[in-house]
Design a protein around this motif. Structure first.
Motif, PDB file in Angstrom:
ATOM      1  N   SER A 253       1.945  18.501 -13.298  1.00 50.70           N
ATOM      2  CA  SER A 253       1.423  17.988 -12.040  1.00 50.70           C
ATOM      3  C   SER A 253       2.592  17.736 -11.100  1.00 50.70           C
ATOM      4  CB  SER A 253       0.649  16.690 -12.273  1.00 50.70           C
ATOM      5  OG  SER A 253       0.146  16.177 -11.059  1.00 50.70           O
ATOM      6  N   ASP A 254       2.431  18.119  -9.848  1.00 48.71           N
ATOM      7  CA  ASP A 254       3.441  17.853  -8.832  1.00 48.71           C
ATOM      8  C   ASP A 254       2.817  17.015  -7.730  1.00 48.71           C
ATOM      9  OD1 ASP A 254       5.993  19.294  -9.570  1.00 48.71           O
ATOM     10  OD2 ASP A 254       4.518  20.898  -9.835  1.00 48.71           O
ATOM     11  N   VAL A 255       3.441  15.861  -7.472  1.00 47.07           N
ATOM     12  CA  VAL A 255       2.864  14.853  -6.594  1.00 47.07           C
ATOM     13  C   VAL A 255       3.914  14.380  -5.602  1.00 47.07           C
ATOM     14  CG1 VAL A 255       1.583  12.674  -6.539  1.00 47.07           C
ATOM     15  CG2 VAL A 255       1.521  14.091  -8.604  1.00 47.07           C
ATOM     16  N   THR A 256       3.469  14.015  -4.406  1.00 48.83           N
ATOM     17  CA  THR A 256       4.336  13.358  -3.433  1.00 48.83           C
ATOM     18  C   THR A 256       3.781  11.970  -3.150  1.00 48.83           C
ATOM     19  OG1 THR A 256       5.002  15.428  -2.385  1.00 48.83           O
ATOM     20  CG2 THR A 256       5.263  13.424  -1.094  1.00 48.83           C
TER      21      THR A 256
ATOM     22  N   ASN B 210       7.202  13.587  -7.558  1.00 49.28           N
ATOM     23  CA  ASN B 210       6.939  13.255  -8.961  1.00 49.28           C
ATOM     24  C   ASN B 210       6.478  14.510  -9.693  1.00 49.28           C
ATOM     25  OD1 ASN B 210       6.529  11.794 -11.331  1.00 49.28           O
ATOM     26  ND2 ASN B 210       4.437  11.244 -10.777  1.00 49.28           N
ATOM     27  N   HIS B 211       7.244  14.924 -10.699  1.00 43.41           N
ATOM     28  CA  HIS B 211       6.861  16.058 -11.549  1.00 43.41           C
ATOM     29  C   HIS B 211       6.424  15.485 -12.897  1.00 43.41           C
ATOM     30  CE1 HIS B 211       6.725  20.077 -13.155  1.00 43.41           C
ATOM     31  NE2 HIS B 211       7.522  19.725 -14.154  1.00 43.41           N
ATOM     32  N   VAL B 212       5.179  15.785 -13.290  1.00 46.03           N
ATOM     33  CA  VAL B 212       4.604  15.242 -14.526  1.00 46.03           C
ATOM     34  C   VAL B 212       4.394  16.368 -15.523  1.00 46.03           C
ATOM     35  CG1 VAL B 212       2.739  13.865 -15.531  1.00 46.03           C
ATOM     36  CG2 VAL B 212       3.388  13.528 -13.127  1.00 46.03           C
TER      37      VAL B 212
ATOM     38  N   LYS C 241       0.829  -1.211   0.000  1.00 46.13           N
ATOM     39  CA  LYS C 241       0.000   0.000   0.000  1.00 46.13           C
ATOM     40  C   LYS C 241       0.860   1.257   0.000  1.00 46.13           C
ATOM     41  CE  LYS C 241      -3.819  -2.435   0.573  1.00 46.13           C
ATOM     42  NZ  LYS C 241      -4.863  -2.540  -0.478  1.00 46.13           N
ATOM     43  N   SER C 242       0.424   2.255  -0.767  1.00 52.86           N
ATOM     44  CA  SER C 242       1.064   3.572  -0.795  1.00 52.86           C
ATOM     45  C   SER C 242      -0.021   4.617  -0.995  1.00 52.86           C
ATOM     46  CB  SER C 242       2.087   3.669  -1.938  1.00 52.86           C
ATOM     47  OG  SER C 242       3.017   2.622  -1.894  1.00 52.86           O
ATOM     48  N   VAL C 243       0.331   5.879  -0.791  1.00 49.43           N
ATOM     49  CA  VAL C 243      -0.611   6.987  -0.968  1.00 49.43           C
ATOM     50  C   VAL C 243       0.110   8.146  -1.635  1.00 49.43           C
ATOM     51  CG1 VAL C 243      -2.102   6.381   0.982  1.00 49.43           C
ATOM     52  CG2 VAL C 243      -0.096   7.831   1.364  1.00 49.43           C
ATOM     53  N   SER C 244      -0.670   9.095  -2.121  1.00 47.61           N
ATOM     54  CA  SER C 244      -0.079  10.304  -2.694  1.00 47.61           C
ATOM     55  C   SER C 244      -1.046  11.466  -2.574  1.00 47.61           C
ATOM     56  CB  SER C 244       0.297  10.092  -4.168  1.00 47.61           C
ATOM     57  OG  SER C 244      -0.857  10.062  -4.976  1.00 47.61           O
ATOM     58  N   LYS C 245      -0.480  12.670  -2.708  1.00 45.05           N
ATOM     59  CA  LYS C 245      -1.315  13.859  -2.879  1.00 45.05           C
ATOM     60  C   LYS C 245      -0.564  14.804  -3.801  1.00 45.05           C
ATOM     61  CE  LYS C 245       0.118  16.702   1.096  1.00 45.05           C
ATOM     62  NZ  LYS C 245      -0.367  17.391   2.311  1.00 45.05           N
ATOM     63  N   GLY C 246      -1.331  15.607  -4.535  1.00 43.89           N
ATOM     64  CA  GLY C 246      -0.683  16.507  -5.475  1.00 43.89           C
ATOM     65  C   GLY C 246      -1.655  17.478  -6.092  1.00 43.89           C
ATOM     66  N   THR C 247      -1.151  18.206  -7.069  1.00 44.12           N
ATOM     67  CA  THR C 247      -1.960  19.172  -7.806  1.00 44.12           C
ATOM     68  C   THR C 247      -1.664  19.039  -9.291  1.00 44.12           C
ATOM     69  OG1 THR C 247      -0.253  20.877  -7.575  1.00 44.12           O
ATOM     70  CG2 THR C 247      -2.015  20.848  -5.923  1.00 44.12           C
TER      71      THR C 247
END
Length: 198
Positions: A184-187, A170-172, A53-59
């Motif tokens: 998109s920038d995500v952790t 993570n930079h998309v 299991k993992s999680v993320s949040k971003g914009t």
């Protein structure tokens, strides 16, 4: 051009003048696509990080104008050199699934597919993905579809960097015909508590 609704409107910047888009497309025609970095087999292992299991949040930000927050939950499973990962996005207007199926093709290199749930609720056909482990992270590169979007094929480049606290940034970059449409920038983290500083 396909009409996009709500959040999905970030895929095509409607405020840009037609002439500017044509000019940018012409310039992008001659621009070389970004190359994948040299693989580092001792770098960030995506199967190791995302197992379980993992999680993320971003914009996601469109044309420096519209920004929307989102979260995601991951469930990863490794069998030999094959790694399968279900990523379940939660946006303001609903949840969407993205299913990754990756195989280690050589030390530090990945191949495989990604299938994305569209706004219709259907899972789009799997699209080819190439990936590289780098010294401090990983890069994934592919043509695919936006989660919850329509049938417009877009280019996605994920540039991941491991952090000292164990999270991954993570930079998309999302583009079409070489023209950037959104970022998109995500952790990524192994627990929600680890996301608190971000």
């Amino acid at each position: 051009m396909e009409k996009l609704d709500g959040r999905r409107s970030w895929l095509w910047p409607t405020a840009v003048a037609g002439g500017a888009v044509i000019l940018l497309a012409g310039l992008a025609w001659f621009a070389a696509p970004p190359r994948l970095p040299q693989p580092d087999p001792n770098g960030l292992s995506l199967p190791d990080f995302f197992a379980g299991k993992s999680v993320s949040k971003g914009t996601v930000t469109t044309a420096l104008v519209f920004t929307e927050a989102f979260t995601a939950e991951f469930d990863g499973k490794q069998t030999g050199d094959r790694f399968q990962l279900d990523e379940r996005f939660a946006f303001a207007d609903g949840k969407r699934l993205q299913r990754w199926d990756l195989v280690r093709t050589a030390p530090g290199l990945y191949g495989g597919t990604v299938a994305t749930e569209l706004k219709t609720g259907d899972l789009a056909p799997p699209m080819p993905v190439v990936g590289v482990q780098t010294k401090n992270g990983a890069v994934l590169d592919y043509d695919g579809y936006a989660p919850g979007g329509g049938g417009t094929l877009l280019h996605f480049r994920h540039e991941m960097t491991g952090r000292p606290d164990g999270t991954v940034a993570n930079h998309v970059i999302v583009s079409k015909f070489g023209i950037p449409l959104a970022t998109s920038d995500v952790t990524f983290a192994k627990s929600r508590a680890a996301l608190a500083p971000y």
